[in-house]
Design a protein around this motif. Structure first.
Motif, PDB file in Angstrom:
ATOM      1  N   MET A  53       1.627   5.224  -3.695  1.00  0.00           N
ATOM      2  CA  MET A  53       0.739   4.394  -3.142  1.00  0.00           C
ATOM      3  C   MET A  53       0.299   3.372  -4.304  1.00  0.00           C
ATOM      4  N   GLY A  54      -0.094   2.102  -3.971  1.00  0.00           N
ATOM      5  CA  GLY A  54      -0.172   0.908  -5.159  1.00  0.00           C
ATOM      6  C   GLY A  54      -1.414   1.122  -5.561  1.00  0.00           C
ATOM      7  N   GLN A  55      -1.802   0.343  -6.555  1.00  0.00           N
ATOM      8  CA  GLN A  55      -3.022   0.382  -7.233  1.00  0.00           C
ATOM      9  C   GLN A  55      -4.229  -0.209  -6.442  1.00  0.00           C
ATOM     10  N   VAL A  56      -5.448   0.780  -6.799  1.00  0.00           N
ATOM     11  CA  VAL A  56      -6.715   0.462  -6.261  1.00  0.00           C
ATOM     12  C   VAL A  56      -7.341  -0.570  -6.677  1.00  0.00           C
ATOM     13  N   PRO A  57      -7.413  -1.813  -5.974  1.00  0.00           N
ATOM     14  CA  PRO A  57      -8.142  -3.107  -6.768  1.00  0.00           C
ATOM     15  C   PRO A  57      -9.717  -2.394  -7.112  1.00  0.00           C
ATOM     16  N   SER A  58     -10.339  -3.385  -7.524  1.00  0.00           N
ATOM     17  CA  SER A  58     -11.784  -3.318  -8.114  1.00  0.00           C
ATOM     18  C   SER A  58     -12.697  -2.459  -7.145  1.00  0.00           C
ATOM     19  N   ASP A  59     -13.904  -1.810  -7.665  1.00  0.00           N
ATOM     20  CA  ASP A  59     -14.803  -1.440  -6.771  1.00  0.00           C
ATOM     21  C   ASP A  59     -15.329  -2.524  -5.979  1.00  0.00           C
ATOM     22  N   LEU A  75       1.271   3.628  11.048  1.00  0.00           N
ATOM     23  CA  LEU A  75       1.709   3.872   9.531  1.00  0.00           C
ATOM     24  C   LEU A  75       3.012   3.409   9.435  1.00  0.00           C
ATOM     25  N   ALA A  76       4.142   4.139  10.282  1.00  0.00           N
ATOM     26  CA  ALA A  76       5.440   3.637  10.175  1.00  0.00           C
ATOM     27  C   ALA A  76       5.724   2.169   9.883  1.00  0.00           C
ATOM     28  N   ARG A  77       4.933   1.678  10.810  1.00  0.00           N
ATOM     29  CA  ARG A  77       5.264  -0.017  10.869  1.00  0.00           C
ATOM     30  C   ARG A  77       4.688  -0.687   9.904  1.00  0.00           C
ATOM     31  N   HIS A  78       3.592  -0.267   9.303  1.00  0.00           N
ATOM     32  CA  HIS A  78       2.570  -1.131   8.511  1.00  0.00           C
ATOM     33  C   HIS A  78       2.542  -0.692   7.250  1.00  0.00           C
ATOM     34  N   ALA A  79       2.275   0.383   6.793  1.00  0.00           N
ATOM     35  CA  ALA A  79       1.943   1.184   5.687  1.00  0.00           C
ATOM     36  C   ALA A  79       3.089   0.813   4.377  1.00  0.00           C
ATOM     37  N   ASP A  80       2.547   0.112   3.643  1.00  0.00           N
ATOM     38  CA  ASP A  80       3.700  -0.199   2.244  1.00  0.00           C
ATOM     39  C   ASP A  80       3.191   0.458   1.015  1.00  0.00           C
ATOM     40  N   PRO A  81       3.921   1.470   0.589  1.00  0.00           N
ATOM     41  CA  PRO A  81       3.737   2.239  -0.549  1.00  0.00           C
ATOM     42  C   PRO A  81       3.185   1.440  -2.059  1.00  0.00           C
ATOM     43  N   ALA A  82       3.622   0.142  -1.968  1.00  0.00           N
ATOM     44  CA  ALA A  82       3.287  -0.624  -2.964  1.00  0.00           C
ATOM     45  C   ALA A  82       1.789  -1.339  -2.696  1.00  0.00           C
ATOM     46  N   GLY A  83       1.311  -1.308  -1.569  1.00  0.00           N
ATOM     47  CA  GLY A  83       0.080  -2.131  -1.436  1.00  0.00           C
ATOM     48  C   GLY A  83      -1.037  -1.075  -1.242  1.00  0.00           C
ATOM     49  N   SER A 135      -8.435  11.038  10.967  1.00  0.00           N
ATOM     50  CA  SER A 135      -8.207  12.383  11.876  1.00  0.00           C
ATOM     51  C   SER A 135      -8.443  13.542  11.363  1.00  0.00           C
ATOM     52  N   GLY A 136      -9.160  14.516  12.253  1.00  0.00           N
ATOM     53  CA  GLY A 136      -9.453  15.679  11.615  1.00  0.00           C
ATOM     54  C   GLY A 136      -8.140  16.592  11.697  1.00  0.00           C
ATOM     55  N   SER A 137      -7.134  16.157  12.708  1.00  0.00           N
ATOM     56  CA  SER A 137      -6.242  17.352  12.800  1.00  0.00           C
ATOM     57  C   SER A 137      -4.660  16.886  12.108  1.00  0.00           C
ATOM     58  N   LEU A 138      -4.725  15.739  11.949  1.00  0.00           N
ATOM     59  CA  LEU A 138      -3.368  14.957  11.561  1.00  0.00           C
ATOM     60  C   LEU A 138      -3.174  15.120  10.071  1.00  0.00           C
ATOM     61  N   SER A 139      -1.867  15.320   9.532  1.00  0.00           N
ATOM     62  CA  SER A 139      -1.500  15.331   8.188  1.00  0.00           C
ATOM     63  C   SER A 139      -0.287  14.514   8.071  1.00  0.00           C
ATOM     64  N   THR A 140      -0.167  13.578   7.205  1.00  0.00           N
ATOM     65  CA  THR A 140       0.923  12.543   7.120  1.00  0.00           C
ATOM     66  C   THR A 140       1.198  12.199   5.703  1.00  0.00           C
ATOM     67  N   PRO A 141       2.191  12.147   5.106  1.00  0.00           N
ATOM     68  CA  PRO A 141       2.604  11.565   3.869  1.00  0.00           C
ATOM     69  C   PRO A 141       2.378  10.200   3.702  1.00  0.00           C
ATOM     70  N   LEU A 142       1.965   9.297   4.738  1.00  0.00           N
ATOM     71  CA  LEU A 142       1.918   8.008   4.890  1.00  0.00           C
ATOM     72  C   LEU A 142       0.367   7.685   4.450  1.00  0.00           C
ATOM     73  N   ALA A 143      -0.438   8.373   4.660  1.00  0.00           N
ATOM     74  CA  ALA A 143      -1.822   8.099   4.461  1.00  0.00           C
ATOM     75  C   ALA A 143      -2.533   9.444   3.822  1.00  0.00           C
ATOM     76  N   THR A 144      -3.889   9.298   3.296  1.00  0.00           N
ATOM     77  CA  THR A 144      -4.656  10.378   2.888  1.00  0.00           C
ATOM     78  C   THR A 144      -5.549  10.473   4.145  1.00  0.00           C
ATOM     79  N   GLY A 145      -5.892  11.763   4.412  1.00  0.00           N
ATOM     80  CA  GLY A 145      -6.947  12.129   5.471  1.00  0.00           C
ATOM     81  C   GLY A 145      -8.363  12.513   4.858  1.00  0.00           C
TER      82      GLY A 145
END
Length: 241
Positions: free
Chosen positions: A1-7, A68-76, A83-93
């Motif tokens: 995933m991309g850089q985290v902006p400021s707090d 996530l497949a449509r909108h998540a950008d690893p550079a963003g 979700s309590g039950s889902l795990s996906t490489p596209l987002a952190t649970g």
């Protein structure tokens, strides 16, 4: 995933359902900036992503992976799902271990709720440096079991209490309020007692159980009672020396 902006950068909350409204309120109480995107707003999502610290995806579980497949950008910015039950490489649970009703809660209630995160992913402190909630990490593969236990403990007991309230009023002409002190004591005993179970199962009172099942004949919860009896006996056999 991309850089985290400021707090100071805002979080983007995607979705405007019950959980989103609670998090909006919690962030306001904490002085944390946020912005909202929902499909009903009629605006493209991409224009809301600029300059955000992270994206919280607060939509129905079944829609998360496709979104996530449509909108998540690893550079963003980082994407977080709740979700309590889902795990996906596209987002952190990050799952808030809480039930969210129609009414918003006070500040202390939000701060008490535990956050259950994916082990091996960005930590809770990295994602939410201004929140002091208790937090824990589990293996992503354990999420279905974790959430099943939460659902049984919270959702299933809610169904049982709703059924008891309705039957008290419709079949016994008793007010549901008569059950409230009992409900409060059950919850308190679960928190404070090492042996909170009482009643015929705890006593091994088989005849009372038989009378209960006879009284529940034709009731949809007859099978539920029978299943609980069977489960309790199975656990007792496993735990027997």
């Amino acid at each position: 995933m991309g850089q985290v902006p400021s707090d100071d950068a805002p979080y983007l909350l995607v979705g405007n359902g019950r959980l989103s409204r609670h998090l909006q309120h919690y962030f306001d109480l904490e002085g944390i900036r946020w912005r909202l995107w929902a499909r009903a707003m009629g605006q493209p999502l991409e224009g809301s992503l600029d300059g955000v610290r992270a994206v919280l995806l607060l939509i129905a579980d079944d829609a998360i992976e496709g979104f996530l497949a449509r909108h998540a950008d690893p550079a963003g910015p980082p994407w977080i799902h709740c979700s309590g039950s889902l795990s996906t490489p596209l987002a952190t649970g990050v799952h808030p271990l809480m039930t969210f009703g129609d009414e918003l809660y006070d500040h202390a209630e939000y701060r008490r709720m535990a956050m259950v995160c994916d082990r091996g992913a960005p930590s809770f402190e990295e994602l939410f440096p201004r929140l002091a909630n208790p937090h824990f990490a589990i293996e992503p593969a354990d999420r279905p079991l974790y959430h099943a236990l939460c659902a049984m403990a919270g959702n299933f007991t809610t169904l049982l209490w709703q059924h008891a309230f309705a039957a008290f009023e419709s079949r016994l002409s008793l007010p549901r309020t008569a059950l409230y002190p009992y409900l409060e004591r059950v919850a308190a005993n679960l928190e404070r007692s090492a042996s909170p179970l009482t009643g015929p199962l705890a006593r091994g009172d088989c005849r009372t159980v038989e009378r209960h099942l006879a009284a529940l004949a034709g009731d949809p919860y007859h099978a539920v009672y029978s299943s609980f009896v069977a489960a309790h006996r199975a656990v007792a056999r496993e735990e027997a020396p």
